[in-house]
Every structure is written in structure tokens, then in C-alpha cells.
Design an enzyme around this catalytic site. Structure first.
Site, mmCIF file in Angstrom:
data_model
loop_
_atom_site.group_PDB
_atom_site.id
_atom_site.type_symbol
_atom_site.label_atom_id
_atom_site.label_comp_id
_atom_site.label_asym_id
_atom_site.label_seq_id
_atom_site.Cartn_x
_atom_site.Cartn_y
_atom_site.Cartn_z
ATOM 1 N N ASP A 13 0.852 -1.182 0.000
ATOM 2 C CA ASP A 13 0.000 0.000 0.000
ATOM 3 C C ASP A 13 0.893 1.239 0.000
ATOM 4 O O ASP A 13 1.838 1.326 0.792
ATOM 5 C CB ASP A 13 -0.891 0.010 1.247
ATOM 6 C CG ASP A 13 -1.854 1.164 1.258
ATOM 7 O OD1 ASP A 13 -2.862 1.092 0.534
ATOM 8 O OD2 ASP A 13 -1.604 2.145 1.989
ATOM 9 N N GLU A 57 -4.534 2.463 -4.352
ATOM 10 C CA GLU A 57 -3.085 2.569 -4.225
ATOM 11 C C GLU A 57 -2.463 1.287 -3.681
ATOM 12 O O GLU A 57 -1.386 1.306 -3.098
ATOM 13 C CB GLU A 57 -2.707 3.770 -3.346
ATOM 14 C CG GLU A 57 -3.076 3.632 -1.885
ATOM 15 C CD GLU A 57 -4.521 4.005 -1.557
ATOM 16 O OE1 GLU A 57 -4.849 4.003 -0.362
ATOM 17 O OE2 GLU A 57 -5.320 4.288 -2.464
#
Length: 140
Positions: A13, A57
Site C-alpha cells: 500500500d 493505491e
């Protein structure tokens, strides 16, 4: 499972990406994601290794025939590699774009599922994020 070989999953992430997007704008956010993705992709070298965007993301790497220790080592190399890109991130405590990473691995057995392995990698990702970000958390 047939060959009793391990499989590992790495979940990645981009840290504080919403703040990055809000501060630098969506076009620069897209450039950041593409740059991070290209760095991550450098580590998917073997046949069968799969790197993919998992959403937003987040990225995931599937590593067949990979033990936990190997996957954790790779995850740390990825973390350092992304940090070394030096992508400016004024809204991060680290001042550059960084990633948090969770790793899980197992030798699949009857009754095991990829969902459970993915969930364990995700739990470790959240452990890395909760420990200050820009970290790797691996299953023991």
C-alpha cells in the site's frame, strides 16, 4: 498443493496516498502510482511471479514456490527501492513516497484457500501501517 510447494503473497500500500493526491493533484498521483508500480514490477522476474494493482493505491504480488523468508526479504527490498525513488511527499512523515507491506506464505493443503492467505497478508499490511508505515510485516 499437488507438489507441496510454498506460495507467498505480498500486499503493498502506498503510504498516505490520499494526502499525496489531495496535495499534488490526481495527475501527479497517477504518475506516482505508475512509478511505484514500475519499481514493484522489477521484482517479478521469475516465470509465474505475478505483480498487479489490487485497487486504488494497493498492489499485490503472487510468488509461487516461495518461502516466507524469501518473500519477506523481497518485500524489504521493494520497500527500500520505493523509498529510494525519492518521490517528494510533503504530506508524509517520511518526506518521500513510501510503502507499507504485508507478507504471508504457506504450503497449500487440502482445505486451505487463497482467500485466507490473502487475508493474512492484508492483516500484516495493516500491522505495518499501524506500526508507523514504511515498514514490512511478515507472517511468522
Amino acid at each position: 498443493m499437488r507438489n507441496s510447494l510454498p506460495v507467498a503473497i505480498i500486499m503493498i500500500d502506498v503510504d498516505a496516498f490520499k494526502r499525496y493526491n489531495d496535495f499534488y493533484g490526481h495527475q501527479q498521483g497517477d504518475i506516482c502510482l505508475r512509478t511505484v508500480a514500475a519499481k514493484i514490477n522489477e521484482y517479478c522476474k521469475r516465470p509465474g511471479d505475478e505483480c498487479a494493482r489490487y485497487g486504488g493505491e494497493e498492489f499485490v504480488i503472487l510468488l509461487p514456490e516461495t518461502k516466507s523468508e524469501e518473500a519477506c526479504r523481497m518485500a524489504e527490498e521493494i520497500r527500500r527501492g520505493v523509498e529510494a525513488l525519492g518521490l517528494k511527499h510533503e504530506k508524509s512523515n517520511h518526506e518521500v513516497a513510501t510503502v507499507s507491506i504485508g507478507v504471508a506464505a504457506e504450503v497449500p493443503a487440502m482445505g486451505s484457500s487463497y482467500e485466507a492467505l490473502l487475508r493474512r497478508a492484508d492483516e500484516h499490511l495493516y500491522e505495518a501501517k499501524g506500526s508507523g508505515r514504511n515498514r514490512v510485516s511478515c507472517a511468522a
